[in-house]
Write an enzyme that holds these catalytic residues in place. Structure first.
Site, mmCIF file in Angstrom:
data_model
loop_
_atom_site.group_PDB
_atom_site.id
_atom_site.type_symbol
_atom_site.label_atom_id
_atom_site.label_comp_id
_atom_site.label_asym_id
_atom_site.label_seq_id
_atom_site.Cartn_x
_atom_site.Cartn_y
_atom_site.Cartn_z
ATOM 1 N N THR A 188 0.809 -1.166 -0.025
ATOM 2 C CA THR A 188 0.024 0.022 -0.019
ATOM 3 C C THR A 188 0.980 1.022 -0.117
ATOM 4 O O THR A 188 0.608 2.272 -0.664
ATOM 5 C CB THR A 188 -0.981 0.065 1.165
ATOM 6 O OG1 THR A 188 -1.883 -1.437 1.293
ATOM 7 C CG2 THR A 188 -1.853 1.239 1.220
ATOM 8 N N GLN A 191 2.279 1.913 -3.499
ATOM 9 C CA GLN A 191 1.380 2.277 -4.325
ATOM 10 C C GLN A 191 0.913 3.689 -3.851
ATOM 11 O O GLN A 191 1.085 4.660 -4.817
ATOM 12 C CB GLN A 191 0.028 1.543 -4.270
ATOM 13 C CG GLN A 191 -1.221 2.156 -4.889
ATOM 14 C CD GLN A 191 -0.787 2.339 -6.522
ATOM 15 O OE1 GLN A 191 -0.104 1.293 -6.810
ATOM 16 N NE2 GLN A 191 -1.574 3.124 -7.102
ATOM 17 N N GLU A 192 1.320 4.253 -2.766
ATOM 18 C CA GLU A 192 0.901 5.609 -2.420
ATOM 19 C C GLU A 192 1.957 6.659 -2.964
ATOM 20 O O GLU A 192 1.956 7.564 -3.204
ATOM 21 C CB GLU A 192 0.902 5.683 -0.851
ATOM 22 C CG GLU A 192 -0.820 5.127 -0.331
ATOM 23 C CD GLU A 192 -1.687 5.929 -0.781
ATOM 24 O OE1 GLU A 192 -1.703 7.064 -1.190
ATOM 25 O OE2 GLU A 192 -2.908 5.597 -0.726
ATOM 26 N N SER A 193 3.347 6.274 -2.526
ATOM 27 C CA SER A 193 4.359 7.033 -2.212
ATOM 28 C C SER A 193 5.773 6.447 -3.200
ATOM 29 O O SER A 193 6.601 7.026 -3.331
ATOM 30 C CB SER A 193 4.741 7.651 -1.175
ATOM 31 O OG SER A 193 5.380 6.311 -0.475
ATOM 32 N N TYR A 220 -6.126 0.918 -8.176
ATOM 33 C CA TYR A 220 -5.432 1.221 -6.811
ATOM 34 C C TYR A 220 -5.323 -0.296 -6.316
ATOM 35 O O TYR A 220 -4.237 -0.716 -5.956
ATOM 36 C CB TYR A 220 -6.230 2.166 -6.137
ATOM 37 C CG TYR A 220 -5.488 2.331 -4.542
ATOM 38 C CD1 TYR A 220 -4.581 3.507 -4.534
ATOM 39 C CD2 TYR A 220 -5.888 1.790 -3.311
ATOM 40 C CE1 TYR A 220 -3.810 3.670 -3.226
ATOM 41 C CE2 TYR A 220 -5.546 2.042 -2.308
ATOM 42 C CZ TYR A 220 -4.466 3.067 -2.076
ATOM 43 O OH TYR A 220 -3.989 3.145 -0.957
#
Length: 479
Positions: free
Chosen positions: A299, A302-304, A429
């Site tokens: 996660t 995927q975010e940063s 996502y």
């Protein structure tokens, strides 16, 4: 004398009146089986053992079938297809569940169960080598596994392409051949489309070439004789599972999220695992709580992309890309501190899991929670209600996933409580996180296998050191 003869006659008459009793040999009724013994092969979509337990499409279906029969499941992996066939013919196993396709050759040897899913057979080559345009212009041999359905395909193709040549490998499975393609050791192999999609997450150099066969059914194999009862039970079980949506759920779980492939992104992720993840892994493990730390790490990527200074135009910041209100909600003061960010992101994701309805099964709760992390729980609830209104299951991720993009269309979102949402983005996502997670699991298991292989060697070296005379020990000084 007359008296004696009368007695003898009387005894004879009595004996003649008795029923003749023939002692029958006692037969022991056959023992009722207590196990369902399933022959299989190792593979991510077939049968796979990891630190999180057993998994795989065939494994999950076999487990359900064993429960249906009220038997204990025993999965028995074999090294190759030939050994599977031998085990079936000798009565060592009850069923072969190994991702095998329906072929004429297999129909001659076994009874075939109903289709589980369908695959294309594709020619596979390596990134950077010439694209194969047709089978009669290939620059080199095709290598396939002995007894695979690909041998039948090549035999058929050879009728119209007499110069077609191939090599059969008995001691290597399909995944090993894909590894050899990625390493440039062989020029071509053939793979099922699902297997290629899965393995490209770990070996992005693999490329899909010609489609040699389309929509081949993948089936289980049963013994050719004395299997009427088992076949009848399998057909009843299959109909129940198909109607209940199990087949659709497993198709979505193992195959749907890997269809989208990005070579550059996959290569970058594998590099980041080596270069960035070691710095934060212990923190992911520390704050994950009930979540598999690898899902939390996926996660964050995927975010940063594991960049602690990441920032979006909308104001979310840090490794877990927290909004300012969310950071305050979870007690985080500095969003740019990667360790605080991981702690806050884990806390927030766990709170999403807790707030989900109990009707959502454990195996799918994480995907709903991640979608909520991305677009908000309210929008996910809107999508669940929309799914229900369309006769779909609001607690099945595959169904909610199919309606989430509708939240971008006025026709649908104007009737929802929370309005417009980028539902398509939420689907992408979650699918991306699932792919990253699968890659982390695969790498963990490769490392575990490497450790197991090295362990006997290390033990032997240690034993040799213990037995070796200590000739280098410091000697006392002579006076």
């Amino acid at each position: 004398m007359k008296r004696l003869l009368l007695v003898l006659c009387y005894i004879t008459l009595l004996a003649g009146c008795q029923k003749v009793v023939v002692e029958q040999e006692k037969t022991t009724p056959p023992l009722k089986p207590t196990q369902l013994i399933v022959g299989t092969l190792y593979g991510p979509q077939i049968y796979f053992t990891s630190g999180q337990g057993d998994s795989g499409y065939d494994y999950e279906m076999a487990e359900r079938f064993a429960n249906y029969l009220d038997l204990e499941l025993k999965m028995k992996p074999f090294a190759n297809i030939s050994e599977l066939y031998s085990a079936m013919h000798s009565g060592e196993i009850d069923i072969i569940a190994a991702g095998l396709a329906d072929t004429p050759a297999r129909r001659e040897q076994f009874r075939l169960g109903p289709p589980l899913y369908r695959v294309n057979q594709v020619l596979v080559y390596r990134q950077g080598t010439p694209i194969p345009r047709s089978v009669d212009t290939l620059k080199g041999e095709i290598t396939v596994t002995t007894d695979s359905s690909f041998v039948d395909t090549l035999t058929e193709l050879q009728k119209s392409n007499p110069d077609l040549v191939w090599n059969q490998e008995k001691d290597k499975d399909a995944e090993e051949l894909l590894t050899m393609i990625a390493a440039g050791e062989i020029p071509y192999t053939i793979a099922d489309s699902t297997s290629l999609d899965i393995n490209r997450r770990f070996m992005p150099e693999l490329r899909e070439g010609l489609v040699l066969k389309r929509k081949q059914p993948v089936v289980w194999l049963l013994p050719p004789t004395n299997s009427d009862k088992l076949m009848s039970e399998l057909l009843s079980f299959w109909h129940i599972e198909k109607r209940s949506g199990t087949l659709a759920h497993l198709n979505e779980k193992y195959f749907a999220h890997v269809e989208r492939f990005d070579y550059v992104d996959t290569r970058a992720f594998i590099r980041a695992i080596d270069n960035k993840l070691p710095k934060y892994q212990a923190t992911f493990e520390k704050y994950a709580e009930g979540i598999d730390w690898r899902k939390l790490a996926a996660t964050a990527y995927q975010e940063s992309h594991w960049n602690p200074n990441a920032r979006s135009p909308t104001g979310v910041r840090g490794l877990m890309m927290l909004t300012l209100p969310t950071a305050k909600q979870v007690g985080i003061k500095n969003r740019l501190d990667p360790y605080q960010s991981i702690k806050g992101g884990a806390k927030y994701l766990n709170s999403m899991l807790e707030r989900l309805p109990d009707s959502i099964p454990e195996s799918q709760r994480m995907w709903f929670a991640l979608a909520s992390y991305n677009i908000g729980l309210g929008h996910v609830e809107d999508a669940r209600k929309l799914a229900q209104s369309q006769g779909l299951n609001p607690s099945a991720w595959r169904d909610v996933k199919s309606v989430l993009p509708l939240l971008q269309k006025r026709k649908y979102y104007q009737k929802t409580r929370y309005g417009y949402a980028r539902g398509n983005e939420a689907v992408h996502y979650v699918d991306s996180i699932r792919r990253y997670y699968d890659t982390l699991v695969w790498i963990d298991n490769q490392n575990m296998l490497l450790e197991l292989k090295q362990k006997p060697l290390q033990t032997a070296e240690a034993k040799e050191t213990e037995e070796k005379p200590q000739t280098d020990a410091i000697q006392p000084q002579q006076p």
